[in-house]
Write a protein that holds these residues in place. Structure first.
Motif, PDB file in Angstrom:
ATOM      1  N   ALA A   1       0.832  -1.206   0.000  1.00 14.53           N
ATOM      2  CA  ALA A   1       0.000   0.000   0.000  1.00 14.53           C
ATOM      3  C   ALA A   1       0.865   1.254   0.000  1.00 14.53           C
ATOM      4  CB  ALA A   1      -0.930  -0.010   1.206  1.00 14.53           C
ATOM      5  N   ARG A   2       1.915   1.243   0.807  1.00 15.13           N
ATOM      6  CA  ARG A   2       2.803   2.406   0.849  1.00 15.13           C
ATOM      7  C   ARG A   2       3.511   2.611  -0.488  1.00 15.13           C
ATOM      8  NH1 ARG A   2       4.362  -0.137   6.307  1.00 15.13           N
ATOM      9  NH2 ARG A   2       2.827   0.823   7.718  1.00 15.13           N
ATOM     10  N   ALA A   3       3.867   1.502  -1.139  1.00 17.08           N
ATOM     11  CA  ALA A   3       4.505   1.602  -2.452  1.00 17.08           C
ATOM     12  C   ALA A   3       3.570   2.243  -3.473  1.00 17.08           C
ATOM     13  CB  ALA A   3       4.946   0.217  -2.923  1.00 17.08           C
ATOM     14  N   ALA A   4       2.260   2.131  -3.240  1.00 18.89           N
ATOM     15  CA  ALA A   4       1.275   2.740  -4.125  1.00 18.89           C
ATOM     16  C   ALA A   4       0.953   4.180  -3.720  1.00 18.89           C
ATOM     17  CB  ALA A   4      -0.003   1.899  -4.132  1.00 18.89           C
ATOM     18  N   GLY A   5       1.667   4.701  -2.726  1.00 15.58           N
ATOM     19  CA  GLY A   5       1.507   6.091  -2.349  1.00 15.58           C
ATOM     20  C   GLY A   5       0.499   6.357  -1.252  1.00 15.58           C
ATOM     21  N   LEU A   6       0.089   5.312  -0.519  1.00 18.63           N
ATOM     22  CA  LEU A   6      -0.885   5.478   0.553  1.00 18.63           C
ATOM     23  C   LEU A   6      -0.249   5.215   1.913  1.00 18.63           C
ATOM     24  CD1 LEU A   6      -3.873   3.505  -0.999  1.00 18.63           C
ATOM     25  CD2 LEU A   6      -3.661   5.983  -0.878  1.00 18.63           C
ATOM     26  N   ASP A   7      -0.696   5.936   2.923  1.00 15.07           N
ATOM     27  CA  ASP A   7      -0.344   5.551   4.280  1.00 15.07           C
ATOM     28  C   ASP A   7      -1.041   4.228   4.596  1.00 15.07           C
ATOM     29  OD1 ASP A   7       1.217   7.761   4.744  1.00 15.07           O
ATOM     30  OD2 ASP A   7      -0.385   8.909   5.718  1.00 15.07           O
ATOM     31  N   ALA A   8      -0.387   3.387   5.378  1.00 15.68           N
ATOM     32  CA  ALA A   8      -0.978   2.103   5.749  1.00 15.68           C
ATOM     33  C   ALA A   8      -0.772   1.872   7.238  1.00 15.68           C
ATOM     34  CB  ALA A   8      -0.350   0.964   4.947  1.00 15.68           C
ATOM     35  N   HIS A   9      -1.803   1.367   7.896  1.00 17.12           N
ATOM     36  CA  HIS A   9      -1.775   1.168   9.345  1.00 17.12           C
ATOM     37  C   HIS A   9      -2.260  -0.244   9.668  1.00 17.12           C
ATOM     38  CE1 HIS A   9      -1.329   5.537   9.571  1.00 17.12           C
ATOM     39  NE2 HIS A   9      -2.329   5.605   8.712  1.00 17.12           N
ATOM     40  N   VAL A  10      -1.398  -1.029  10.301  1.00 17.21           N
ATOM     41  CA  VAL A  10      -1.777  -2.361  10.761  1.00 17.21           C
ATOM     42  C   VAL A  10      -2.387  -2.217  12.144  1.00 17.21           C
ATOM     43  CG1 VAL A  10      -0.987  -4.683  11.337  1.00 17.21           C
ATOM     44  CG2 VAL A  10       0.019  -3.471   9.385  1.00 17.21           C
ATOM     45  N   LEU A  11      -3.686  -2.435  12.248  1.00 17.49           N
ATOM     46  CA  LEU A  11      -4.383  -2.251  13.524  1.00 17.49           C
ATOM     47  C   LEU A  11      -3.995  -3.337  14.523  1.00 17.49           C
ATOM     48  CD1 LEU A  11      -7.934  -1.359  12.156  1.00 17.49           C
ATOM     49  CD2 LEU A  11      -6.057   0.199  12.751  1.00 17.49           C
TER      50      LEU A  11
END
Length: 446
Positions: A285-295
């Protein structure tokens, strides 16, 4: 019904193709847990004696094929592993078969699973201190490796297992009971292998990654007790034959404990875990330019309620930018449960598993929130006993369902996630993935 393609490839643009992007994250998570890419780092050297391979689980066949590809060609290798029906992948070209693979039923055990367990236990006879036993263990092994305790029939185990599945009991409770009503689980398989050295290679499908819970821990010591098992049976109103209940009350069906010397020198290696798969999806997801959060990789609870909690968090992000800024992806794993509701007279039986049930709770609580897409699916490719892995939720899920004549509350009342999402083309179908790190959930918030 949505069919899916297995290739990973480049991530689709999340804004242009949100569903395809969510599927990409799922594929990345599954790929991280495939045995061929993880098993080699944990293999011991061949022993002076023979190497016996035993195991059970939904990833059993792919673990076998990875081992056959990685084990030295001139080193003896034999054994038996049981997996779920339909979960044997095509054999890789050039990899000879050295370990027998058989199939049995999941989640309710059958005679094929009992026969496999009997054969596996018989193969441990005559082992010496020079021998090595490689145990390949993954989720689903509790049902696939069924060998009822004395006084129990296979029919008893099937009934008890079905009642546990329908009760809403969490996986630790279910497996505590399974261990104490078995002649092979809860460390008993390892005890049967003595005096050979045992190395367990396992793929975790349980919150907390406790090897004693994965597949009911056939090769690791068990800290739970007969009294614990009896309390769980009473808590959920599940009956066992009176002689077996008496044995539990007297502690006669106790499992090998952590201080048992039979486990001396044994090793356990987690070759794939839910957290690793979630982190891989987050990186994609980060590689696609989005912040990502593992809950969390340990979320448990009633599926529909967990869906509501995820919806509340997603709405807060979408509406207020709290606690995370959008655009972003929220990821979680674990193992939720579904309590089967009593059916009303004349009411059709529902179909579906915990991923679909979570998606119904999620869709209802999102209330069509703009900018939120979600996918919840089981990483083994099978949601419960159906042919789908899970389902998608989109901003127009409820609108499309109404147009199709589907009322969400009706489907929730009879645990019919399959019927609800099938009617609007939002089932997520992958087929068996040949691994299993349990629930995968991804919410895309734009």
């Amino acid at each position: 019904m949505t069919a899916s393609t297995p290739a990973l490839g480049t991530a689709p643009d999340p804004r242009e193709a949100p569903r395809a992007f969510l599927e990409h994250l799922y594929r990345v998570a599954v790929d991280r847990a495939l045995p061929l890419s993880t098993l080699g780092a944990h293999l011991p050297k061949p022993p002076r004696g023979r190497t016996l391979v035993l195991g059970a689980g939904k990833a059993g066949a792919s673990m076998v094929q990875a081992l056959e590809a990685l084990w030295p060609a001139d080193a003896p290798l034999s054994g038996l592993v049981v997996t779920r029906y339909g979960h044997i992948p095509p054999r890789p070209e050039g990899v000879p078969s050295r370990i027998e693979i058989v199939e049995a039923a999941h989640p309710v055990p059958d005679a094929a699973g009992r026969a496999a367990a009997e054969r596996i236990l018989a193969l441990t006879e005559g082992l010496t201190a020079d021998d090595l036993v490689l145990c390949l263990i993954s989720g689903g092994g509790s049902s696939l490796l069924v060998l009822p305790a004395e006084g129990l029939t296979l029919e008893d185990k099937q009934r008890i297992n079905k009642q546990l599945l329908d009760s809403g009991a969490h996986i630790g409770e279910m497996n505590c009971v399974r261990k104490h009503l078995s002649r092979i689980k809860g460390g008993r398989l390892a005890a049967a292998c003595a005096p050979a050295r045992v190395v367990t290679l396992t793929i975790s499908d349980v919150p907390g990654d406790d090897p004693a819970v994965i597949a009911s821990g056939p090769t690791v010591p068990d800290a739970t007790t007969c009294a614990d098992a009896l309390a769980i049976l009473d808590r959920y109103g599940i009956e066992v034959p009176a002689p077996v209940r008496a044995q539990l009350a007297r502690g006669e069906l106790e499992t090998p404990k952590p201080d048992d010397p039979v486990f001396g020198g044994h090793e356990v290696h987690l070759i794939a875990t839910p957290q690793q798969s979630l982190e891989a999806a987050a990186a994609a997801a980060r590689a696609a330019g989005l912040d990502a959060h593992v809950l969390s990789d340990e979320i448990e609870g009633e599926s529909r309620e967990v869906g509501k909690v995820h919806a509340a968090l997603a709405r807060a992000v979408a509406q207020r930018g709290q606690p995370f800024a959008r655009p972003c992806v929220l990821l979680s794993g674990g193992e939720t449960t579904v309590t089967i509701r009593p059916r009303q007279p004349g009411q059709a039986k529902g179909r579906g598993g915990r991923a679909g049930e979570l998606c119904m709770g999620l869709a209802g609580a999102l209330m069509g929130q703009p900018g939120v897409w979600a996918l919840a699916a089981d990483t083994d490719g099978i949601d419960g006993v159906e042919d789908n892995a899970g389902a998608f939720v989109t901003p127009d899920t409820l609108v499309r369902a109404a147009a199709a004549g589907r009322k969400l509350s009706d489907h929730l009342d009879r645990n019919d996630a399959y019927g609800f999402f099938d009617a609007i083309g939002d089932l997520f179908v992958t087929g068996p993935t040949n691994t299993n790190v349990n629930d995968f959930r991804a919410l895309l918030i734009l």
